[in-house]
Write an enzyme that holds these catalytic residues in place. Structure first.
Site, short mmCIF file in Angstrom:
data_model
loop_
_atom_site.label_atom_id
_atom_site.label_comp_id
_atom_site.label_asym_id
_atom_site.label_seq_id
_atom_site.Cartn_x
_atom_site.Cartn_y
_atom_site.Cartn_z
CE LYS A 192 -67.27 -38.84 -37.81
NZ LYS A 192 -67.35 -38.61 -36.38
CG HIS A 250 -72.06 -42.61 -41.23
ND1 HIS A 250 -72.68 -41.46 -41.62
CD2 HIS A 250 -72.64 -42.96 -40.05
CE1 HIS A 250 -73.59 -41.12 -40.70
NE2 HIS A 250 -73.58 -42.02 -39.76
#
Ligand code: BG6
Length: 494
Positions: A192, A250
């Site tokens: 990201k 994550h």
């Protein structure tokens, strides 16, 4: 210096050219392939960011090429992020074939040989394994039996194993077929833009790093509530749960970006070394600082055990025992079927040692000053602080400066996390991938929780999870729900 070791140019305009590739998607009928991988590959192709390529889908289902193309076409139509012309889409779909897993090593080898013949020469091979941990070793063995390890790179989805033992065993089996250099353990949060922006903000500026430590930071929150329930993923999710699906993967990877020391260079080995040091400093998870929850109705999803003890929500406190972070708690929270969807990192600063403002002036009433990162695509940042409310007297209120990447860049410049990472893997660049050592060390720290999980507490769908999360963070408070909305400006909210 190999391209993977050299300093890297992250702008899409200056990306190095890639060799032709045959891409094999294992788990091609699954949620990830439909939502992210196929639409992502289509977007890369239409943006001229793909080399010459062929895609082979494979899964347990028995499908013809045309049937799989129809599934892929539907997925691309539903999930592609930017408009793609019908011509580009058709050209993309024509490059896709399908082979069912039951065809075995021989069938797979034939499908790859046909795709290679269509490309000509000796193309490289990329295998994307989006299969549950238990099936990963089998797929690796199949690739070995089919003699397909040469010229190959293999992308492995998380969770990588389900505990220390299984992760080690999987690593051993992977290394029977592939060299470590060929393996890319993917964690899409690191792809990201906003996650990479943490590194830019910390290490490209002189402003933040001097206060990035226990002397100035009170605590950190990494908070990823989701509104989605487990949908059709019940069978996978019930074996996995929120901790393995999100935290040990994550959230911990993001924690490492927040907590790491400055790497000596922007190279895979230097970044990996600093992240590994964070994981080595992580205290084993203390089950007294964990809240596990399960939303009401979870047990009636198809594929879920009617007596399931799997958590769909987890909040916990993590501690990084090193000089920089000693005594600074990291609060992590994530869950399904919650009130709002968000992905934020919030850095709470210490309050000033003394206040000259009179009682009732408002100082401190709205929590500490915060630096907040939003990991959404718009990659927003906010710095909130106390300021004077205009008018007579000295009344203070919380104000904020907000920034969003899309205010200064065209949305077209960004790549979706999977697009970015698949391209990096094709380029042999390990910078944004996780390592066997890092993963094993996280599983080691997870052992107390995996061995003695506290009971799951039911919570109402659409809530913020079990009420016990307030005690977990007290006397502090969870940042979400925000006291004020992000300012919209040009920002597109997904
Ligand atoms: C995946 C998890 O890895 O990440 C999903 O398996 C989760 O359960 C997803 O919903 C969240 O990713 P993102 O990018 O949508 O925040």
């Amino acid at each position: 210096m190999s391209p993977a070791d050299g300093p890297r140019d992250v702008s899409t305009a200056a990306l190095p050219p890639l060799d032709p590739y045959v891409i094999v998607l294992f788990g091609a009928g699954g949620d990830l392939a439909k939502r992210k991988l196929l639409p992502g590959l289509l977007h890369l192709a239409s943006a001229s960011l793909m080399p010459d390529f062929r895609i082979i889908g494979t899964s347990l289902e028995s499908l013809t090429n045309d049937e799989f193309r129809a599934i892929a076409g539907q997925a691309c139509e539903t999930f592609v992020r930017r408009p793609v012309s019908a011509q580009d889409r058709e050209a993309f779909l024509k490059r896709i074939t399908y082979v069912e897993q039951a065809a075995g090593a021989g069938g797979l080898a034939r499908a790859v040989a046909e795709a290679e013949a269509a490309l000509g020469g000796k193309p490289r091979r990329l295998y994307h394994l989006s299969v549950p941990p238990a099936a990963a070793a089998e797929v690796v063995r199949l690739l070995g039996d089919a003699d397909l390890a040469e010229r190959a790179r293999v992308v492995m989805e998380k969770p990588f194993g389900t505990d220390l033992e299984s992760a080690r065993e999987l690593n051993r089996k992977v290394h029977e077929v592939f060299d470590e250099e060929q393996v890319f353990r993917i964690d899409h949060f690191l792809g990201k833009e906003a996650a990479q922006n943490i590194l830019a903000l910390r290490f490209a500026n002189g402003l933040f790093e001097p206060i990035w430590n226990r002397n100035h930071i009170d605590h950190v929150q990494i908070d990823v509530p989701e509104t989605l329930d487990v949908g059709t993923r019940g069978a996978f999710y019930d074996q996995t749960g929120a901790y393995r699906d999100m935290v040990v993967t994550h959230l911990m990877q993001v924690l490492a970006f927040v907590a790491m020391e400055p790497p000596t260079a922007l190279t895979p080995s230097a970044i990996t070394e600093e992240k590994s040091k964070v994981f080595r400093s992580l205290r084993p998870i203390d089950v007294d600082h964990v809240v596990r929850g399960q939303y009401e109705g979870y047990r009636s999803h198809p594929g879920v055990d009617p007596e399931s003890d799997t958590e769909t929500f987890i909040a916990l406190r993590a501690d990084v025992d090193n000089w920089r972070w000693s005594g600074v708690p990291f609060y992590l929270r994530t869950g399904k079927n919650l009130a709002e969807g968000a992905r934020i990192i919030s850095i709470a600063f210490r309050e000033p040692p003394q206040s000259m403002f009179p009682a009732g002036s408002g100082v401190g009433d709205y929590g500490p000053d915060h630096l907040t990162f939003d990991l959404d695509e718009s990659s927003r940042l906010s710095l909130s602080f106390y300021g004077k409310r205009p008018g007579p007297g000295m009344t203070l209120e919380k104000m904020s400066m907000q920034f969003s990447l899309v205010e200064v860049h065209d949305e077209g410049d960004t790549l979706e996390a999977y697009e970015r990472l698949i391209r990096d893997a094709m380029n042999g660049d390990h910078t944004l991938f996780t390592t066997a050592e890092g993963i094993e060390s996280l599983w080691e720290d997870s052992a107390p929780l995996l061995e003695h999980p506290p009971p799951v507490i039911p919570y109402a769908a659409g809530s913020w999870g079990p009420g016990q999360i307030r005690d977990l963070i007290a006397p502090r408070a969870w940042r979400l729900p925000f006291e004020r909305r992000w300012r919209e400006g040009k920002v597109k909210v997904a």
